[in-house]
Design a protein around this motif. Structure first.
Motif, PDB file in Angstrom:
ATOM      1  N   ASN A 294      36.903 -17.840  17.136  1.00 28.44           N
ATOM      2  CA  ASN A 294      37.520 -17.880  18.466  1.00 28.44           C
ATOM      3  C   ASN A 294      37.889 -19.332  18.750  1.00 28.44           C
ATOM      4  OD1 ASN A 294      38.178 -17.895  21.187  1.00 28.44           O
ATOM      5  ND2 ASN A 294      36.593 -16.415  21.754  1.00 28.44           N
ATOM      6  N   ARG A 295      39.106 -19.708  18.386  1.00 24.72           N
ATOM      7  CA  ARG A 295      39.476 -21.127  18.442  1.00 24.72           C
ATOM      8  C   ARG A 295      39.654 -21.638  19.867  1.00 24.72           C
ATOM      9  NH1 ARG A 295      42.110 -21.230  13.868  1.00 24.72           N
ATOM     10  NH2 ARG A 295      41.159 -19.224  13.431  1.00 24.72           N
ATOM     11  N   GLU A 296      40.053 -20.784  20.791  1.00 16.77           N
ATOM     12  CA  GLU A 296      40.135 -21.224  22.189  1.00 16.77           C
ATOM     13  C   GLU A 296      38.748 -21.583  22.719  1.00 16.77           C
ATOM     14  OE1 GLU A 296      42.119 -18.429  24.650  1.00 16.77           O
ATOM     15  OE2 GLU A 296      44.085 -18.732  23.708  1.00 16.77           O
ATOM     16  N   GLU A 297      37.777 -20.732  22.444  1.00 22.23           N
ATOM     17  CA  GLU A 297      36.403 -21.012  22.857  1.00 22.23           C
ATOM     18  C   GLU A 297      35.868 -22.245  22.138  1.00 22.23           C
ATOM     19  OE1 GLU A 297      32.905 -17.977  23.497  1.00 22.23           O
ATOM     20  OE2 GLU A 297      32.923 -18.599  21.374  1.00 22.23           O
ATOM     21  N   LEU A 298      36.206 -22.376  20.857  1.00 23.76           N
ATOM     22  CA  LEU A 298      35.745 -23.520  20.067  1.00 23.76           C
ATOM     23  C   LEU A 298      36.240 -24.832  20.670  1.00 23.76           C
ATOM     24  CD1 LEU A 298      34.330 -24.403  17.387  1.00 23.76           C
ATOM     25  CD2 LEU A 298      36.591 -24.302  16.324  1.00 23.76           C
ATOM     26  N   LEU A 299      37.525 -24.910  20.991  1.00 26.20           N
ATOM     27  CA  LEU A 299      38.082 -26.124  21.588  1.00 26.20           C
ATOM     28  C   LEU A 299      37.447 -26.400  22.942  1.00 26.20           C
ATOM     29  CD1 LEU A 299      40.158 -28.436  21.580  1.00 26.20           C
ATOM     30  CD2 LEU A 299      41.840 -26.820  22.501  1.00 26.20           C
ATOM     31  N   ARG A 300      37.216 -25.348  23.707  1.00 26.86           N
ATOM     32  CA  ARG A 300      36.617 -25.514  25.034  1.00 26.86           C
ATOM     33  C   ARG A 300      35.184 -26.030  24.927  1.00 26.86           C
ATOM     34  NH1 ARG A 300      37.860 -20.895  26.616  1.00 26.86           N
ATOM     35  NH2 ARG A 300      35.907 -19.776  26.249  1.00 26.86           N
ATOM     36  N   GLU A 301      34.409 -25.491  23.988  1.00 25.58           N
ATOM     37  CA  GLU A 301      33.004 -25.879  23.877  1.00 25.58           C
ATOM     38  C   GLU A 301      32.827 -27.254  23.234  1.00 25.58           C
ATOM     39  OE1 GLU A 301      30.825 -22.862  21.858  1.00 25.58           O
ATOM     40  OE2 GLU A 301      30.841 -21.484  23.576  1.00 25.58           O
ATOM     41  N   VAL A 302      33.710 -27.604  22.310  1.00 18.89           N
ATOM     42  CA  VAL A 302      33.547 -28.862  21.578  1.00 18.89           C
ATOM     43  C   VAL A 302      34.183 -30.042  22.309  1.00 18.89           C
ATOM     44  CG1 VAL A 302      34.153 -30.069  19.442  1.00 18.89           C
ATOM     45  CG2 VAL A 302      33.344 -27.714  19.345  1.00 18.89           C
ATOM     46  N   GLY A 307      42.909 -30.468  24.205  1.00 18.07           N
ATOM     47  CA  GLY A 307      43.682 -30.496  22.978  1.00 18.07           C
ATOM     48  C   GLY A 307      44.629 -29.313  22.926  1.00 18.07           C
ATOM     49  N   ILE A 308      45.300 -29.150  21.792  1.00 13.73           N
ATOM     50  CA  ILE A 308      46.235 -28.051  21.566  1.00 13.73           C
ATOM     51  C   ILE A 308      45.840 -27.347  20.275  1.00 13.73           C
ATOM     52  CG2 ILE A 308      48.634 -27.477  21.004  1.00 13.73           C
ATOM     53  CD1 ILE A 308      49.563 -29.668  22.808  1.00 13.73           C
ATOM     54  N   LEU A 309      45.799 -26.023  20.312  1.00 11.94           N
ATOM     55  CA  LEU A 309      45.458 -25.260  19.114  1.00 11.94           C
ATOM     56  C   LEU A 309      46.533 -25.444  18.053  1.00 11.94           C
ATOM     57  CD1 LEU A 309      44.157 -21.942  20.720  1.00 11.94           C
ATOM     58  CD2 LEU A 309      42.837 -23.923  19.962  1.00 11.94           C
ATOM     59  N   ILE A 365      31.564 -28.434  15.595  1.00 12.93           N
ATOM     60  CA  ILE A 365      32.453 -27.386  15.076  1.00 12.93           C
ATOM     61  C   ILE A 365      31.719 -26.552  14.036  1.00 12.93           C
ATOM     62  CG2 ILE A 365      34.518 -26.975  13.682  1.00 12.93           C
ATOM     63  CD1 ILE A 365      35.762 -29.442  15.039  1.00 12.93           C
ATOM     64  N   ALA A 366      31.034 -27.217  13.105  1.00 12.59           N
ATOM     65  CA  ALA A 366      30.339 -26.509  12.026  1.00 12.59           C
ATOM     66  C   ALA A 366      29.307 -25.528  12.575  1.00 12.59           C
ATOM     67  CB  ALA A 366      29.677 -27.520  11.093  1.00 12.59           C
ATOM     68  N   LEU A 367      28.538 -25.954  13.561  1.00 12.52           N
ATOM     69  CA  LEU A 367      27.494 -25.093  14.121  1.00 12.52           C
ATOM     70  C   LEU A 367      28.091 -23.855  14.783  1.00 12.52           C
ATOM     71  CD1 LEU A 367      25.190 -27.870  15.627  1.00 12.52           C
ATOM     72  CD2 LEU A 367      24.714 -26.446  13.615  1.00 12.52           C
ATOM     73  N   PHE A 473      42.693 -27.431  15.643  1.00 12.39           N
ATOM     74  CA  PHE A 473      43.333 -28.000  16.830  1.00 12.39           C
ATOM     75  C   PHE A 473      43.672 -29.474  16.628  1.00 12.39           C
ATOM     76  CE2 PHE A 473      38.666 -27.929  17.613  1.00 12.39           C
ATOM     77  CZ  PHE A 473      38.407 -29.293  17.634  1.00 12.39           C
ATOM     78  N   PHE A 474      44.570 -29.941  17.510  1.00 11.82           N
ATOM     79  CA  PHE A 474      44.865 -31.362  17.677  1.00 11.82           C
ATOM     80  C   PHE A 474      44.287 -31.778  19.027  1.00 11.82           C
ATOM     81  CE2 PHE A 474      48.404 -29.822  15.047  1.00 11.82           C
ATOM     82  CZ  PHE A 474      48.398 -30.738  14.009  1.00 11.82           C
TER      83      PHE A 474
END
Length: 490
Positions: A294-302, A307-309, A365-367, A473-474
Motif C-alpha cells: 500500500n504505497r499511499e499508506e507507506l508514504l504517509r507513514e514514512v 512526496g509523489i508516488l 520502509i523495510a519494516l 516514491f519521490f
C-alpha cells in the motif's frame, strides 16, 4: 570501478545518513513569517546534510540547490522536464548525433575577471575525458573522437558514435579552473563563472561572495552563508530565532510547517528485486509483491505523505506517456502466489529484505514492506546491515530484496541500471527488449527530446511489466521563505 560509480556511491552514502521524519499526527509549530529584505548585505541559509566538494564532478541535475550551483556554472541548462537548453553557451547537435558545436556567450567571465574562451571550455572537457586526469567522463573516453577549438567563442566535440546521454553529461558539468581533477583543490582555490564565488568551505560553514561582473540577474545579497546544523529541528529553531534567514531541508531531515515551499526531489525510493533468486525470477511473483504494498499508506507513514508516488523510474512530466500506478490488492497478490505454487499449507516462502541501518527512512520502509509481505503469506524478515556490507551484498548479488534510493541523473538514459552490461544492474536484468530501447534512446537523430521521450515512455511500460524494481516514491525537499526564489533550482 569507474570514477562515476565512486562519486555516485559517495552521494548515496551522504543520503544514507538521513534522519527519520516526524511521525504522522505530531503537531507542527508554524514559522514566524518574517519580511525578507533584499537590501540586506548578507543572508545565512541553514542546512543539515553536508555538501560534498566532490559533487563538483557530477553533472548538474534537478534537486536541492547546492552552493556549487551558485559559484560554478555549466555550458547548458536543464529544464524542469529534463530538456537541455543554453546557459553559458548555445549548442547544436548534428543530425547523426556524433558532433556538438558549443558557442559561448560573449559576456562570460571567470571570477578573476578574465573572459571565458572556447579554449578554456575545450581544455576543461578534454581533462574531464582524460583517463590520465581520471576525469568524470574518463569511463567514456573511448567514445571521444576529438575536441577542436573553432574560434574564440566556439568549439566542436566529435564522438565516434552517437550518445545523447554523454552529450548531456558534457553540457551539464560545472566549469572550474584550475582543473579540479584528478585531485580536487579546496573550493576557495577554484574559480568559476557563477553569480557568487567561494571564499570559505568547511564542514560547518560555506561562505560565498557576490561576483560583481556577473552578466546575468543580480542576486539580492552580497554574501551568502550556508551554515550546517545537527538536525532539521535545529535549523527551524534557528530560523524562528532570526539566527538564519533561510533554510533548505532534504528528504528525511524533518518536517517543516505548511508554509514552507515544497519542491520535488529527484531521489527515487524503490525495492530492488534480485532476478537470479529462485522465488523472485518469476515476473508474476514480482507483480504479486508489488500489489501487496500500500504505497499511499507507506508514504504517509514514512514521510507524512510529503512526496509523489512513482509510476516508474522517471520523474513526473519527463515522458510522453506514463504507466498507471500499480493497484493495491493483497487478495489478488495472494491468489497469484497460490497459483504459482508458492503458498502451500504449513509452508511459507521466506524472503529477506535488506536495508542499511544508517538510513532511518529506508529502514522504516523495510519494516512496513515486511508487514505487507507477511499479510499475503510470506515469511518476510528485515536484515539491517552496515553500509559497507550492504553495498557488498547489493553489488555482489547476495540479496533477495533491497530497500534503496538514488538521485536520478539529468538524462533519461537508464543504461547503468537496466542494460545487461550496466554497472549498477544489481537486479541482474537481462532483457533484449530493454537493451534495444536503451540503445535507441542513446542514438536518436539529433538527440530530439520528443523522440527520446517516446522511447523512454515505452521503456517505462516495459519495466513496469518486468518489475525488476518496485518503484515507490519521490519525496519533497523544503525551502523557505518563499520570497527567496534564487534558492530554487529550475
Amino acid at each position: 570501478m569507474t570514477k562515476r560509480l565512486l562519486i555516485l556511491l559517495t552521494v548515496a552514502l551522504a543520503l544514507a545518513s538521513c534522519q527519520f521524519a516526524r511521525p504522522t499526527g505530531t503537531s507542527i509549530q508554524p514559522l514566524q513569517r518574517r519580511e525578507v529584505k533584499p537590501e540586506l548585505s548578507e543572508i545565512t541559509v541553514g542546512f543539515v546534510e553536508g555538501f560534498e566538494p566532490s559533487w563538483l564532478w557530477l553533472p548538474k541535475s534537478l534537486g536541492p540547490l547546492s552552493p556549487l550551483d551558485l559559484a560554478f556554472e555549466s555550458l547548458l541548462s536543464l529544464s524542469p522536464t529534463g530538456t537541455l537548453g543554453p546557459n553559458l553557451a548555445r549548442f547544436e547537435i548534428s543530425p547523426e548525433g556524433t558532433a556538438v558545436t558549443f558557442t559561448l556567450k560573449s559576456d562570460i567571465f571567470w571570477h578573476s575577471g578574465e573572459k571565458l574562451t572556447a579554449f578554456d571550455a575545450a581544455t576543461f572537457l578534454e581533462a574531464a575525458f582524460s583517463p590520465e586526469h581520471r576525469g568524470p567522463l574518463s569511463s567514456k573516453s573511448t567514445l571521444l573522437e576529438s575536441i577542436k577549438v573553432l574560434s574564440e567563442q566556439s568549439f566542436l566535440v566529435t564522438l565516434k558514435e552517437p550518445d545523447c546521454s554523454l552529450i548531456s553529461d558534457m553540457g551539464l558539468l560545472r566549469l572550474a579552473r584550475p582543473l579540479p581533477f584528478p585531485s580536487l583543490p579546496t573550493l576557495d582555490m577554484l574559480e568559476g563563472t557563477g553569480p557568487f564565488r567561494v571564499t570559505e568551505w568547511s564542514e560547518s560553514e560555506i561562505i560565498l561572495e557576490r561576483f560583481q561582473a556577473y552578466p546575468g540577474e543580480k542576486r539580492p545579497f552580497q554574501r551568502v552563508r550556508f551554515r550546517r546544523y545537527g538536525s532539521g529541528e535545529e535549523v527551524l529553531s534557528a530560523f524562528r530565532r532570526g539566527e538564519i534567514g533561510a533554510f533548505i531541508l532534504k528528504p528525511g531531515e524533518g518536517m517543516p510547517p505548511e508554509e514552507a515551499v515544497r519542491l520535488l526531489s529527484p531521489e527515487l525510493y524503490f525495492l530492488a528485486f534480485n532476478l537470479k533468486d529462485p522465488f523472485l525470477k518469476d515476473a508474476q511473483v514480482r507483480k504479486a509483491l508489488t500489489m501487496a504494498v500500500n504505497r499511499e499508506e507507506l508514504l504517509r507513514e514514512v514521510l507524512n505523505g510529503e512526496g509523489i508516488l512513482a509510476k516508474g523510474p522517471f520523474l513526473p512530466g519527463h515522458l510522453e506517456e506514463e504507466p498507471d500506478l500499480p493497484a493495491f490488492n493483497p487478495a489478488e497478490a495472494r491468489k497469484i502466489l497460490e497459483e504459482r505454487g508458492w503458498l502451500k499449507e504449513g509452508v511459507a516462502p521466506r524472503l529477506g529484505i535488506m536495508v542499511n541501518g544508517e538510513n532511518k527512512v529506508r529502514e522504516a520502509i523495510a519494516l512496513r514492506v515486511a508487514k505487507y509481505y507477511r499479510a499475503i503469506g510470506i515469511d518476510a524478515e528485515v536484515w539491517v546491515m552496515e553500509w559497507g556490507n550492504f553495498l557488498e551484498a547489493l553489488f555482489g548479488g547476495y540479496f533477495q530484496v533491497a530497500v534503496f534510493s538514488f538521485p536520478l541523473g539529468p538524462d533519461l538514459d537508464l543504461s547503468p541500471f537496466f542494460s545487461a552490461a550496466g554497472e549498477f544492474n544489481f537486479s541482474s536484468v537481462r532483457e533484449p527488449e530493454v537493451d534495444e530501447l536503451l540503445e535507441r534512446g542513446l542514438k536518436v537523430t539529433g538527440c530530439n527530446p520528443k523522440a527520446r521521450r517516446k522511447i523512454y515512455s515505452s521503456l517505462a511500460f516495459t519495466l513496469t511489466e518486468l518489475r525488476p524494481w518496485d518503484f515507490l516514491f519521490f519525496p519533497y525537499y523544503f525551502m523557505g521563505p518563499e520570497e527567496l526564489s534564487f534558492l530554487k533550482q529550475s
